[in-house]
Design a protein around this motif. Structure first.
Motif, mmCIF file in Angstrom:
data_model
loop_
_atom_site.group_PDB
_atom_site.id
_atom_site.type_symbol
_atom_site.label_atom_id
_atom_site.label_comp_id
_atom_site.label_asym_id
_atom_site.label_seq_id
_atom_site.Cartn_x
_atom_site.Cartn_y
_atom_site.Cartn_z
ATOM 1 N N THR A 72 0.816 -1.213 0.000
ATOM 2 C CA THR A 72 0.000 0.000 0.000
ATOM 3 C C THR A 72 0.850 1.264 0.000
ATOM 4 N N PHE A 73 1.806 1.313 -0.894
ATOM 5 C CA PHE A 73 2.606 2.528 -1.043
ATOM 6 C C PHE A 73 1.711 3.670 -1.518
ATOM 7 N N ASP A 74 2.085 4.880 -1.200
ATOM 8 C CA ASP A 74 1.308 6.036 -1.650
ATOM 9 C C ASP A 74 1.418 6.233 -3.157
ATOM 10 N N GLU A 75 2.573 5.970 -3.696
ATOM 11 C CA GLU A 75 2.804 6.161 -5.126
ATOM 12 C C GLU A 75 2.339 4.933 -5.905
ATOM 13 N N ALA A 76 1.552 5.156 -6.956
ATOM 14 C CA ALA A 76 1.030 4.049 -7.771
ATOM 15 C C ALA A 76 2.162 3.256 -8.419
ATOM 16 N N TRP A 77 3.212 3.931 -8.882
ATOM 17 C CA TRP A 77 4.314 3.226 -9.542
ATOM 18 C C TRP A 77 4.989 2.255 -8.580
ATOM 19 N N ALA A 78 5.076 2.612 -7.306
ATOM 20 C CA ALA A 78 5.703 1.725 -6.320
ATOM 21 C C ALA A 78 4.847 0.491 -6.073
ATOM 22 N N VAL B 68 2.833 -0.870 -8.319
ATOM 23 C CA VAL B 68 2.961 -1.694 -9.533
ATOM 24 C C VAL B 68 4.288 -2.443 -9.521
ATOM 25 N N VAL B 69 5.371 -1.740 -9.272
ATOM 26 C CA VAL B 69 6.692 -2.371 -9.281
ATOM 27 C C VAL B 69 6.782 -3.442 -8.197
ATOM 28 N N SER B 70 6.299 -3.164 -7.007
ATOM 29 C CA SER B 70 6.418 -4.147 -5.927
ATOM 30 C C SER B 70 5.473 -5.332 -6.128
ATOM 31 N N GLY B 71 4.235 -5.084 -6.485
ATOM 32 C CA GLY B 71 3.268 -6.163 -6.642
ATOM 33 C C GLY B 71 3.578 -7.074 -7.822
ATOM 34 N N TYR B 72 3.773 -6.481 -8.984
ATOM 35 C CA TYR B 72 4.071 -7.287 -10.166
ATOM 36 C C TYR B 72 5.497 -7.823 -10.125
ATOM 37 N N GLY B 73 6.407 -7.041 -9.545
ATOM 38 C CA GLY B 73 7.790 -7.501 -9.419
ATOM 39 C C GLY B 73 7.913 -8.695 -8.492
#
Length: 102
Positions: A69-75, A77-82
């Motif tokens: 649940t990072f504030d930044e959407a890109w984080a 995406v990178v963490s979940g899909y990564g």
């Protein structure tokens, strides 16, 4: 048929199965990595290829999508899909390695 010949066929079959599992795991990791890259580069979501990659990646990462649940959407995406890509490649290659030693 000799036992030696049978074990050779078995080894060849398990080797082929290991190779297939490793390739499938790699393809899954590439699709997830490609979606991360497309997201970060702000790819056109109306494009058919982008939509296809996103749909497949979202399905593959269904269990890890929005896990963080990072504030930044890109984080997110990178963490979940990564994470999903990492797990698929790690587990796929671990299974392939076990099969090769079998």
């Amino acid at each position: 048929m000799s036992t030696r010949h049978m074990s050779g066929r078995r080894a060849q079959a398990t080797g082929q199965a290991a190779k297939i599992i490793a390739v499938v795991a790699d393809v899954m990791g590439v699709v997830l990595g490609l979606w991360i890259l497309m997201y970060l580069l702000d790819a056109n979501r109306a494009n058919d290829l982008v939509r296809f990659v996103h749909d497949v990646a979202r399905w593959l990462a269904g269990w890890s999508h929005d896990l963080f649940t990072f504030d930044e959407a890109w984080a997110r995406v990178v963490s979940g899909y990564g994470l999903a890509a990492f797990v698929y490649v790690l587990v796929g290659h671990a299974i392939a390695g076990r099969l090769r030693r079998y």
